[in-house]
Enzyme design. Structure first.
Site, short mmCIF file in Angstrom:
data_model
loop_
_atom_site.label_atom_id
_atom_site.label_comp_id
_atom_site.label_asym_id
_atom_site.label_seq_id
_atom_site.Cartn_x
_atom_site.Cartn_y
_atom_site.Cartn_z
N ALA A 1 0.83 -1.20 0.00
CA ALA A 1 0.00 0.00 0.00
C ALA A 1 0.86 1.25 0.00
CB ALA A 1 -0.92 -0.02 1.22
N GLY A 2 2.05 1.18 -0.64
CA GLY A 2 2.86 2.39 -0.85
C GLY A 2 2.29 3.14 -2.06
N ALA B 1 3.10 3.04 -5.17
CA ALA B 1 2.90 2.21 -6.37
C ALA B 1 1.60 1.40 -6.25
CB ALA B 1 4.10 1.28 -6.57
N PHE C 1 18.00 18.83 -8.92
CA PHE C 1 18.42 17.61 -8.25
C PHE C 1 19.63 17.05 -8.99
CE2 PHE C 1 16.00 14.60 -5.29
CZ PHE C 1 15.63 15.59 -4.43
N GLN D 1 21.84 1.46 -4.44
CA GLN D 1 22.26 2.87 -4.35
C GLN D 1 22.62 3.27 -2.93
OE1 GLN D 1 19.43 6.40 -5.10
NE2 GLN D 1 20.95 6.52 -6.69
N HIS E 1 23.09 6.50 -0.81
CA HIS E 1 22.82 7.94 -0.84
C HIS E 1 23.98 8.63 -0.15
CE1 HIS E 1 20.93 11.81 -0.42
NE2 HIS E 1 19.88 11.39 -1.10
N LEU F 1 17.89 9.86 6.30
CA LEU F 1 18.28 10.58 5.08
C LEU F 1 18.22 12.09 5.23
CD1 LEU F 1 18.77 10.30 1.96
CD2 LEU F 1 16.35 10.74 1.72
N GLU G 1 18.68 15.10 -1.01
CA GLU G 1 19.49 15.77 -2.03
C GLU G 1 18.99 17.20 -2.25
OE1 GLU G 1 20.64 13.01 -5.12
OE2 GLU G 1 19.83 14.42 -6.58
N ARG H 1 24.32 10.34 -7.71
CA ARG H 1 24.58 9.84 -6.36
C ARG H 1 25.77 8.90 -6.27
NH1 ARG H 1 18.30 9.15 -4.39
NH2 ARG H 1 17.99 11.39 -4.22
N HIS I 1 20.38 3.04 0.31
CA HIS I 1 19.17 3.85 0.13
C HIS I 1 18.14 3.24 -0.81
CE1 HIS I 1 16.71 7.40 -0.07
NE2 HIS I 1 16.97 7.63 -1.35
N ARG J 1 20.05 5.12 -9.92
CA ARG J 1 18.82 5.91 -10.06
C ARG J 1 19.11 7.38 -9.84
NH1 ARG J 1 14.68 7.94 -6.32
NH2 ARG J 1 16.00 7.36 -4.58
#
Ligand SMILES: Cc1cc2nc3c(=O)[nH]c(=O)nc-3n(C[C@H](O)[C@H](O)[C@H](O)COP(=O)(O)OP(=O)(O)OC[C@H]3O[C@@H](n4cnc5c(N)ncnc54)[C@H](O)[C@@H]3O)c2cc1C
Length: 599
Positions: free
Chosen positions: A21-22, A24, A125, A246, A248, A258, A261, A292, A359, A404
């Site tokens: 249920a994020g 996506a 970014f 990745q 970060h 975090l 960025e 990154r 990350h 990414r």
């Protein structure tokens, strides 16, 4: 079917079941529910606690509100950022769809920050083309202050409540029910009540998020345990490109949370122990806004060569006080709070101590750009696995390739959430009825839990899951970090295989059925272990440096040998590696051929 008359397993019928249920899962559910589908969302936490809520900096789209911009530049930046491992058809699709998706989110209720002229605020970014804008920097990342994920997730949840999506909160997906005709549903465990549920569906969508918890130091929430990838591995299918993880550049040193960025996008920069703005040496043009992988490697080198900060020279400083308290409190209020809480630093006055931190999972369940899960058969031809889909960080479409770009993941979850919903609607048009189930299909899911609760004979009370998890995280952190080499990784793979084997003799203390969090941790550890093994073995085999996979012993990218995706599956003899070609042909424009990456 006999078992349905027992009180052991509750049986549900839905057109579609989405695990996760994020952002996506919810965007996909909305597409389906709005088309009058009977869609269920199964989530191991309350939907608004999904990791999307933690996303800070923003979502990329070539709106051109601040600098001139075009989706084709966005596509170029993403292909270059991926170190040419990204699939260019999926990347074109995502970048073209981005402006429309941001406007749609805005209409659905996402409170984006605004420019004075009323249009959506965009900030620069990392890795964004420098051909545009003042100071040669595109500003492509649409933001709701530094709480963009929070804004998107809550809006998506509200929209789903309106649309009538069925929610099963705090249900843990245990096992996919696969047969010769693909995926027929999923077995789940109700964490609160301690009961089994069988979800039968015409399509199952994995939207379970990333696997950052394979590492010791990570920005990821405790729930980011790669469960979707593990379900696929258990079904005998491969996961893709797991060696690309990745780091970060700016996690809070020592703890992990975090620092977005966006801090560097707004004008913050990094300093070494000598007070030098060292990124000017590594990326003369983009400096602190290089991609990154480049910034994380630069920090690792500074520390390794003795130019770190603090008494132990073990971190770097991120300076932003020169931006002024007013801008910080308006654009980065969450960062101010995180720095105070986790580093005891008031960032309007002092720099924040930072370190590269695990990350984002670039790899995942292999899919095409419609979210359909793909696999190679004996004849090496890629095929679609019937009725099984994957989206979001759990999937590998592959729009991020080997690295990414920041702001592309919130974009990915919305674009492919929606695209997958559309694809499933087509599939449902052809599949009107639920097929007959294998009467034993529920058994392996139940066995997975009962093994822990009943104390299988091989279990030893002195072998605890917490110890095994610590060991796995330590191995990944020390043997599969920002810089890698043959000897260190080979030792890591060997340790990891031994640690994985010890899981079969591990036990848990709590044998209760109601809200047994130790049981959930045991299941999550099983999931993490499979993905850690796939990541470590894939990394050891890849004898080149590309994107986030940086090797001291093979410092160059090797397009001749390695312009291909890794597919890792787990069988009786351990991890098995296979490969498939990168999709270098976009949908409508010319391909971007590999070039040396310079920022
Ligand atoms: C701190 C942080 C900041 C970030 N900032 C940005 C940013 O500014 N911009 C950007 O583009 N990206 C950002 N990202 C990345 C981005 O937020 C994520 O990649 C993205 O939100 C993932 O969304 P998702 O829907 O795929 O998964 P998630 O939001 O992680 O949701 C996963 C869902 O799956 C469910 N689930 C998992 N396993 C099971 C199971 N076994 N049974 C039932 N349910 C299960 C969970 O309950 C959850 O609902 C950030 C990430 C982090 C960690």
């Amino acid at each position: 079917m006999a078992y349905l008359s027992t009180d052991k397993v509750e049986h549900h019928f839905h057109d579609v079941v989405i695990i996760g249920a994020g952002g996506a899962g919810l965007r996909c559910a909305l597409q389906l529910a709005d088309a009058n589908c009977r869609v269920a969302v199964v989530s191991k936490v309350l939907p608004t606690r999904s990791h999307t809520v933690a996303a800070q900096g923003g979502m990329n789209a070539a709106l051109g509100n601040v600098s001139s911009d075009h989706w084709h530049w966005h596509m170029y930046d993403t292909v270059k950022g991926s170190d040419y491992l990204g699939d260019q058809d999926a990347i074109e699709y995502m970048c073209r769809a981005a402006p429309r998706m941001v406007r749609e989110l805005e209409h659905q209720g996402v409170p984006f920050s605004r420019l004075d002229n009323g249009t959506i605020y965009q900030r620069p970014f990392g890795g964004q083309s420098r051909e545009f804008g003042e100071g040669g920097q595109a500003s492509r990342t649409c933001a709701a202050a530094d709480r963009t994920g929070h804004a998107i997730l809550h809006t998506m949840y509200q929209q789903n409540l309106r649309a009538g999506t069925h929610f099963y909160d705090e249900f843990f997906a245990l096992d996919l029910m696969m047969d010769d005709n693909g995926c027929q549903g999923v077995m789940a465990w109700d964490i609160a009540e301690g009961r089994y549920h069988l979800f039968q569906a015409k399509a199952v969508i994995l939207a379970t998020g990333g696997a950052g918890r394979i590492f010791q130091m990570t920005t990821n929430a405790h729930i980011c345990t790669g469960d979707g990838g593990a379900l696929v591995l258990d079904a005998g299918l491969p996961v893709e490109d797991m060696e690309f993880f990745q780091f970060h550049p700016t996690g809070i040193a020592g703890v992990g949370p975090l620092i977005t960025e966006a801090v560097r996008g707004e004008g913050g920069y990094l300093l070494n122990g000598e007070g030098e703005r060292f990124m000017e040496r590594y990326a003369p043009t983009a400096k602190d806004l290089a991609s990154r992988d480049v910034v994380s490697r630069a920090i690792a080198v500074e520390i390794r060569e003795g130019r770190g900060c603090g008494p132990n020279k073990d971190h770097i400083l991120l300076k932003l006080d020169h931006l002024g308290a007013e801008l910080i409190m308006k654009r980065l209020p969450n960062i101010h709070e995180l720095a105070l809480r986790f580093a005891d630093v008031d960032c309007t006055k002092e720099p924040i101590p930072v370190l590269p931190t695990a990350h984002y999972t670039m790899g995942g369940v292999p899919t095409n750009r419609f979210g359909e899960v793909v696999y190679a058969d004996g004849d090496e031809k890629e095929r679609v696995m019937e009725s099984l889909y994957a989206i979001g960080e759990a999937a590998c479409a592959s729009v991020h390739g080997a690295n990414r770009l920041g702001g592309n993941s919130l974009l990915e979850i919305i674009v492919f959430g929606r695209a997958c919903g559309d694809q499933v609607l087509k599939h449902l048009g052809e599949k009107q009825y639920h097929p007959k189930l294998d009467p034993d299909c529920w058994k392996s899911g139940v066995a997975r839990v009962e093994r822990w609760l009943s104390g299988a004979p091989e279990q030893d009370d002195s072998v605890r899951i917490s110890g095994i998890r610590d060991e796995m995280e330590r191995i990944m952190q020390e043997h599969c970090s920002v810089y890698r080499n043959e000897a260190v990784m080979a030792e890591g793979v060997e340790h990891l295989e031994r640690t994985a084997a010890s899981l079969s003799s591990a036990s848990i203390k709590d044998r209760g059925r109601v809200f047994n969090t130790e049981l959930v941790e045991a299941l999550e550890l099983e999931n993490l272990m499979g993905l850690a093994r796939a990541a470590a073995s894939g990394a050891l085999a890849r004898t080149e440096s590309r994107g986030a996979h940086a090797r001291d012993d093979y410092p160059e990218r090797d397009d001749e040998q390695w312009m291909k995706h890794t597919l890792a599956s787990i069988g009786e003899n351990g991890v098995k590696l296979d490969y498939k070609p990168v999709r270098t042909v976009p949908m409508s424009v010319d391909s971007f051929p590999p070039k040396k990456r310079v920022y």
